[in-house]
Design a protein around this motif. Structure first.
Motif, PDB file in Angstrom:
ATOM      1  N   CYS A 132       0.849  -1.185   0.000  1.00  0.00           N
ATOM      2  CA  CYS A 132       0.000   0.000   0.000  1.00  0.00           C
ATOM      3  C   CYS A 132       0.879   1.227   0.000  1.00  0.00           C
ATOM      4  O   CYS A 132       2.056   1.173   0.361  1.00  0.00           O
ATOM      5  N   HIS A 133       0.321   2.315  -0.406  1.00  0.00           N
ATOM      6  CA  HIS A 133       1.066   3.569  -0.458  1.00  0.00           C
ATOM      7  C   HIS A 133       1.291   4.071   0.963  1.00  0.00           C
ATOM      8  O   HIS A 133       0.350   4.239   1.733  1.00  0.00           O
ATOM      9  N   VAL A 134       2.526   4.283   1.313  1.00  0.00           N
ATOM     10  CA  VAL A 134       2.881   4.762   2.639  1.00  0.00           C
ATOM     11  C   VAL A 134       3.149   6.259   2.546  1.00  0.00           C
ATOM     12  O   VAL A 134       3.984   6.688   1.755  1.00  0.00           O
ATOM     13  N   PRO A 135       2.413   7.048   3.311  1.00  0.00           N
ATOM     14  CA  PRO A 135       2.664   8.494   3.249  1.00  0.00           C
ATOM     15  C   PRO A 135       4.054   8.823   3.793  1.00  0.00           C
ATOM     16  O   PRO A 135       4.560   8.152   4.695  1.00  0.00           O
ATOM     17  N   ARG A 136       4.651   9.830   3.222  1.00  0.00           N
ATOM     18  CA  ARG A 136       5.980  10.245   3.675  1.00  0.00           C
ATOM     19  C   ARG A 136       5.894  10.850   5.060  1.00  0.00           C
ATOM     20  O   ARG A 136       4.927  11.496   5.408  1.00  0.00           O
ATOM     21  N   SER A 137       6.932  10.643   5.807  1.00  0.00           N
ATOM     22  CA  SER A 137       6.989  11.234   7.133  1.00  0.00           C
ATOM     23  C   SER A 137       8.296  11.998   7.270  1.00  0.00           C
ATOM     24  O   SER A 137       9.249  11.753   6.542  1.00  0.00           O
ATOM     25  N   LEU A 138       8.315  12.912   8.198  1.00  0.00           N
ATOM     26  CA  LEU A 138       9.506  13.713   8.429  1.00  0.00           C
ATOM     27  C   LEU A 138      10.484  12.899   9.266  1.00  0.00           C
ATOM     28  O   LEU A 138      10.120  12.338  10.301  1.00  0.00           O
ATOM     29  N   TRP A 139      11.714  12.827   8.817  1.00  0.00           N
ATOM     30  CA  TRP A 139      12.718  12.057   9.520  1.00  0.00           C
ATOM     31  C   TRP A 139      13.652  13.006  10.251  1.00  0.00           C
ATOM     32  O   TRP A 139      14.227  13.912   9.662  1.00  0.00           O
ATOM     33  N   VAL A 140      13.785  12.809  11.537  1.00  0.00           N
ATOM     34  CA  VAL A 140      14.681  13.618  12.352  1.00  0.00           C
ATOM     35  C   VAL A 140      15.474  12.681  13.236  1.00  0.00           C
ATOM     36  O   VAL A 140      14.928  11.775  13.853  1.00  0.00           O
ATOM     37  N   ASN A 141      16.767  12.885  13.289  1.00  0.00           N
ATOM     38  CA  ASN A 141      17.624  12.088  14.157  1.00  0.00           C
ATOM     39  C   ASN A 141      17.553  12.687  15.559  1.00  0.00           C
ATOM     40  O   ASN A 141      18.032  13.796  15.787  1.00  0.00           O
ATOM     41  N   ASN A 142      16.951  11.978  16.476  1.00  0.00           N
ATOM     42  CA  ASN A 142      16.825  12.480  17.839  1.00  0.00           C
ATOM     43  C   ASN A 142      18.167  12.394  18.552  1.00  0.00           C
ATOM     44  O   ASN A 142      18.795  11.348  18.593  1.00  0.00           O
ATOM     45  N   ARG A 143      18.573  13.506  19.094  1.00  0.00           N
ATOM     46  CA  ARG A 143      19.833  13.583  19.832  1.00  0.00           C
ATOM     47  C   ARG A 143      19.550  14.122  21.225  1.00  0.00           C
ATOM     48  O   ARG A 143      18.594  14.847  21.427  1.00  0.00           O
ATOM     49  N   THR A 144      20.429  13.818  22.135  1.00  0.00           N
ATOM     50  CA  THR A 144      20.256  14.324  23.487  1.00  0.00           C
ATOM     51  C   THR A 144      21.169  15.524  23.713  1.00  0.00           C
ATOM     52  O   THR A 144      22.334  15.517  23.314  1.00  0.00           O
ATOM     53  N   SER A 145      20.613  16.546  24.321  1.00  0.00           N
ATOM     54  CA  SER A 145      21.414  17.715  24.674  1.00  0.00           C
ATOM     55  C   SER A 145      21.381  17.908  26.188  1.00  0.00           C
ATOM     56  O   SER A 145      21.308  19.016  26.687  1.00  0.00           O
TER      57      SER A 145
END
Length: 145
Positions: A30-43
């Protein structure tokens, strides 16, 4: 005859949607909608440890007293400040200045600083360049110093 040859944009969209649905059905996907990819980092170091620094620690690590750091943040707010977007939050001005000062004071690698402050390597590079150009621009007019 022209009535049958003429297709509207709506017909094209409908055709492509049906074609995509048929292909997905055939392959079992099925068509998968695009999602925003962000690399979670700890500060955590920046958020928890640095606020507990005394003036001696700040001078030792950032080569600047707390008062001078705050004055620099106020003076550079107009040139370094950015707005948050729907996609990601901007790096706050004090953090940008701290990143640049850390790089200039310790000459650490971008990779090390990115882990320390919880940002990407490219963000570290941009912070240093923006800070230096802002200081040169405003310092040349006698605004900062």
């Amino acid at each position: 005859m022209d009535m049958f040859r003429r297709r509207t944009a709506e017909d094209d969209e409908r055709y492509h949607a049906q074609r995509t649905a048929m292909i997905c059905e055939y392959y079992g996907t099925c068509h998968v909608p695009r999602s925003l990819w962000v690399n979670n980092r700890t500060s955590a170091w920046w958020e928890k440890v640095v606020p507990t620094y005394t003036n001696v620690h700040l001078i030792k690590d950032f080569r600047m007293s707390k008062g001078s750091f705050q004055l620099l943040c106020i003076r550079l707010e107009a040139t370094l400040g950015r707005r948050n977007t729907n996609y990601r939050e901007c790096v706050p001005v004090p953090k940008k200045i701290a990143i640049a000062l850390w790089k200039l004071a310790t000459n650490s690698e971008y990779r090390t600083i990115s882990h320390l402050f919880g940002v990407g390597r490219y963000t570290v590079c941009c912070c240093v360049q923006e800070f230096c150009s802002s200081v040169v621009t405003l310092g040349g007019d006698g605004v900062i110093f």
